[in-house]
Design a protein around this motif. Structure first.
Motif, PDB file in Angstrom:
ATOM      1  N   ASP A  16      43.763  46.225  39.896  1.00 38.01           N
ATOM      2  CA  ASP A  16      42.298  46.226  39.883  1.00 38.01           C
ATOM      3  C   ASP A  16      41.752  47.010  38.692  1.00 38.01           C
ATOM      4  OD1 ASP A  16      39.684  45.654  40.995  1.00 38.01           O
ATOM      5  OD2 ASP A  16      39.623  47.776  41.573  1.00 38.01           O
ATOM      6  N   LEU A  17      42.219  48.255  38.522  1.00 33.76           N
ATOM      7  CA  LEU A  17      41.737  49.078  37.413  1.00 33.76           C
ATOM      8  C   LEU A  17      42.157  48.482  36.073  1.00 33.76           C
ATOM      9  CD1 LEU A  17      40.299  51.524  36.304  1.00 33.76           C
ATOM     10  CD2 LEU A  17      42.390  52.861  36.695  1.00 33.76           C
ATOM     11  N   GLY A  33      42.635  45.352  35.373  1.00 37.66           N
ATOM     12  CA  GLY A  33      41.764  44.197  35.158  1.00 37.66           C
ATOM     13  C   GLY A  33      40.390  44.601  34.672  1.00 37.66           C
ATOM     14  N   ARG A  34      39.833  45.663  35.274  1.00 37.39           N
ATOM     15  CA  ARG A  34      38.517  46.137  34.857  1.00 37.39           C
ATOM     16  C   ARG A  34      38.554  46.699  33.437  1.00 37.39           C
ATOM     17  NH1 ARG A  34      36.507  50.139  39.012  1.00 37.39           N
ATOM     18  NH2 ARG A  34      38.682  50.329  39.572  1.00 37.39           N
ATOM     19  N   MET A  62      38.585  43.842  31.062  1.00 41.91           N
ATOM     20  CA  MET A  62      37.258  43.231  30.995  1.00 41.91           C
ATOM     21  C   MET A  62      36.336  44.051  30.076  1.00 41.91           C
ATOM     22  SD  MET A  62      34.604  42.265  34.068  1.00 41.91           S
ATOM     23  CE  MET A  62      34.311  43.975  34.485  1.00 41.91           C
ATOM     24  N   VAL A  63      36.336  45.376  30.232  1.00 43.50           N
ATOM     25  CA  VAL A  63      35.507  46.248  29.386  1.00 43.50           C
ATOM     26  C   VAL A  63      35.952  46.137  27.927  1.00 43.50           C
ATOM     27  CG1 VAL A  63      34.938  48.664  28.867  1.00 43.50           C
ATOM     28  CG2 VAL A  63      34.897  47.852  31.232  1.00 43.50           C
ATOM     29  N   GLN A  85      34.617  42.951  26.490  1.00 43.06           N
ATOM     30  CA  GLN A  85      33.169  43.034  26.281  1.00 43.06           C
ATOM     31  C   GLN A  85      32.830  43.770  24.989  1.00 43.06           C
ATOM     32  OE1 GLN A  85      31.784  44.976  29.829  1.00 43.06           O
ATOM     33  NE2 GLN A  85      31.507  43.059  30.950  1.00 43.06           N
TER      34      GLN A  85
END
Length: 103
Positions: free
Chosen positions: A29-30, A32-33, A36-37, A40
């Motif tokens: 989860d972390l 993946g986040r 994503m950041v 971006q």
């Protein structure tokens, strides 16, 4: 000033301190986040981690500027016979993390 790592003990220099080796799994989860950041902001997850390390060094040293070494690798194609050479072909380059207001 030289960037230092705190030992947690008053009067003990980092060179004389005993540090633990801690392995930390960030989880899917972390991770993946973080990916994503990174996407971006058009950077790699490694750049995010280097930034976090630089900010941590700044906090420990009471500064808005930190420099540390980052290891990079590569075999320059322009060297004749490079494909037959044995070796690590690594370098340590300075990584500077600055925060705060620009001058």
């Amino acid at each position: 000033q030289q960037t230092s790592i705190p030992t947690g003990k008053v009067g003990v220099k980092a060179d004389d301190a005993q540090f633990e080796h801690i392995l930390c799994d960030l989880g899917k989860d972390l991770t993946g986040r973080m990916e994503m950041v990174a996407k971006q902001h058009h950077v790699t997850p490694n750049t995010l981690l280097q930034t976090a390390w630089g900010l941590l060094l700044q906090k420990y040293n009471g500064s808005d500027d930190a420099v540390f070494g980052g290891v990079v690798s590569g075999r320059p194609a322009d060297i004749s016979g490079i494909e037959n050479m044995v070796g690590l072909f690594i370098n340590t380059i300075p990584i500077r993390i600055r925060s705060g207001v620009d001058d």
